[in-house]
Design a protein around this motif. Structure first.
Motif, short mmCIF file in Angstrom:
data_model
loop_
_atom_site.label_atom_id
_atom_site.label_comp_id
_atom_site.label_asym_id
_atom_site.label_seq_id
_atom_site.Cartn_x
_atom_site.Cartn_y
_atom_site.Cartn_z
N LYS A 119 0.83 -1.20 0.00
CA LYS A 119 0.00 0.00 0.00
C LYS A 119 0.87 1.26 0.00
O LYS A 119 1.80 1.38 0.80
CB LYS A 119 -0.93 0.02 1.23
N LYS A 120 0.54 2.21 -0.86
CA LYS A 120 1.29 3.47 -0.91
C LYS A 120 1.05 4.30 0.35
O LYS A 120 1.90 5.12 0.71
CB LYS A 120 0.87 4.26 -2.15
N SER A 121 -0.07 4.06 1.01
CA SER A 121 -0.34 4.80 2.24
C SER A 121 0.57 4.35 3.38
O SER A 121 0.70 5.04 4.39
CB SER A 121 -1.80 4.62 2.66
N GLU A 122 1.23 3.18 3.22
CA GLU A 122 2.09 2.64 4.28
C GLU A 122 3.58 2.72 3.92
O GLU A 122 4.42 2.51 4.79
CB GLU A 122 1.72 1.19 4.57
N GLU B 250 3.37 1.53 -10.09
CA GLU B 250 2.36 1.94 -9.11
C GLU B 250 1.05 2.31 -9.80
O GLU B 250 1.02 2.65 -10.98
CB GLU B 250 2.86 3.10 -8.27
N ASN B 251 -0.03 2.25 -9.02
CA ASN B 251 -1.32 2.81 -9.42
C ASN B 251 -1.77 3.74 -8.32
O ASN B 251 -0.96 4.16 -7.49
CB ASN B 251 -2.34 1.70 -9.72
N ASP B 252 -3.04 4.06 -8.29
CA ASP B 252 -3.50 5.05 -7.32
C ASP B 252 -3.34 4.58 -5.88
O ASP B 252 -3.11 5.38 -4.97
CB ASP B 252 -4.99 5.38 -7.56
N GLU B 253 -3.41 3.27 -5.63
CA GLU B 253 -3.42 2.77 -4.26
C GLU B 253 -2.20 1.93 -3.90
O GLU B 253 -1.76 1.94 -2.75
CB GLU B 253 -4.68 1.93 -4.03
N TYR B 254 -1.61 1.25 -4.86
CA TYR B 254 -0.58 0.27 -4.54
C TYR B 254 0.74 0.53 -5.30
O TYR B 254 0.75 1.07 -6.40
CB TYR B 254 -1.06 -1.14 -4.91
#
Length: 393
Positions: free
Chosen positions: A334-337, A350-354
């Protein structure tokens, strides 16, 4: 001539008889229709107390027969007629007073009296006679009227008044005042005597808090998907609640905000319930997906972190635990992590989330029991329990 005389005598006799009978009948009529009015009679005229202190009140009561009007002397400003039969009247004599009740009708007038002795206070007597309010318990936004009476006080003060009443430079020695308490308040009436002695009385107004509904500000997890045997942290933040519970956690009470580490054995939905002060229950749920390694992921991920504070390096090993060869793999993070800056031993897209990590030509095939490696550099600090997922061809 004789005949005329006899005729005249008959006429005279008849007229006399008629007059006699008419007079007797009229007398009988008068005797049967006229009855003189009965004189009024006072059966009782009493006071609730015959001796009182100055400022106290008493009730005068009466019971009268055959009267058409009743009056009581010594009472001023009475704007209605008293009941001619029975009644009660509250009076506050300022001094010893004799009250006269007069009952009258066409049959005559009678009178009765009663004396109420008023004991005047001594100049040395100093007292707060009463201090109370119209209500002792109210809801927020309502008002209360304070009432007080003092005897031989020089001045008074009331502590606890709101700002709207603070501008009052002086208060009467006896009076009333509307107040607007915003919270439970002790109103203290302080009276100062002529010799500067001080006495006080307290009246408390309890203000009930508004019954607000519970609000769940946040209920989330540190990871929505984990491998079997891993743990996840539940986090919550609740306000205006008198109780908080989470399904599956063995306690009837949790703090309004906190965190809890859980290790679900299978995919689990956790339900947070908060009961507000209005008695209504609100809910929110989160689901943690547990991946069974021997079914969905034949690959095992191990890693070592080299942390530098604001940056770190993660060395990753991927091991094939199955009996079959994995011909190609890729890894989702996850890009958020993560905030990856450099990668080696693999490629990064990458994409919007990963982030999508893919192998190179030499580590794309993993035979049973074999381990391949790659690594990357990232900013901030690493997450202890992070989401990842293998994609296999």
């Amino acid at each position: 001539m004789l005949k005329r005389y006899k005729l005249m005598m008959k006429i005279i006799f008849l007229c006399s008889a008629i007059f006699f009978l008419s007079s007797k009948s009229f007398s009988n009529v008068l005797a049967t229709t006229y009855e003189p009015a009965k004189p009024p009679k006072i059966l009782s005229f009493t006071a609730s107390s015959n001796k009182i202190k100055a400022g106290d009140s008493i009730t005068l009561s009466w019971y009268v027969l055959n009267a058409t009007k009743v009056e009581i002397s010594g009472i001023d400003n009475l704007d209605y007629e008293l009941s001619p039969i029975s009644g009660g009247l509250k009076v506050t004599p300022s001094e010893t007073t004799t009250y006269y009740l007069t009952a009258s009708s066409e049959g005559g007038t009678v009178q009765a009296s009663i004396t109420v002795a008023v004991e005047k206070s001594s100049p040395d007597f100093f007292n707060i006679d009463y201090f109370y309010g119209s209500e002792s318990e109210i809801s927020l936004g309502e008002t209360v009227t304070l009432y007080w009476k003092t005897t031989n006080a020089k001045s008074i003060t009331i502590i606890g008044l709101e700002k709207i009443n603070e501008e009052l430079t002086s208060l009467p020695l006896s009076g009333e005042l509307e107040v607007f308490p915003m919270e439970t308040t002790d109103y203290i009436l302080i009276a100062v005597g002529e010799n500067y002695e001080i006495i006080y009385k307290i009246f408390t107004v309890t203000v009930a808090e508004e019954k607000k509904p519970a609000k769940i500000n946040n209920f989330s997890t540190s990871a929505s998907k984990i491998n079997k045997g891993e743990s996840v942290i539940l986090l919550w933040d609740v306000s205006e609640a008198k109780s908080v519970t989470i399904s599956g956690y063995p306690t009837d009470y949790l703090p309004l905000n906190g965190k809890l580490t859980v290790t679900p054995k299978k995919t689990t939905t956790y339900v947070l319930e908060a009961i507000g002060y209005d008695g209504v229950t609100v809910k929110k749920e989160v689901t943690v997906t547990v991946i069974e390694s021997n079914v969905e992921d034949p690959l095992k991920l191990d890693y070592v972190v080299h942390d530098w504070g604001d940056e770190y390096i993660m060395d990753v090993d991927i091991t094939n635990l199955s009996n079959d060869t994995v011909d190609y793999w890729s890894l989702l993070l996850k890009k958020s992590e993560f905030d990856i800056s450099i990668i080696w031993g693999a490629t990064l897209s990458e994409n919007d989330e990963y982030y999508i990590i893919s192998p190179l030509y030499y580590n794309d095939i993993i035979k049973p029991g074999v381990t391949v490696s790659f690594g990357f550099q990232a900013y901030d600090s690493p997450k202890k329990n992070f989401f990842y997922e293998f994609l296999l061809d």
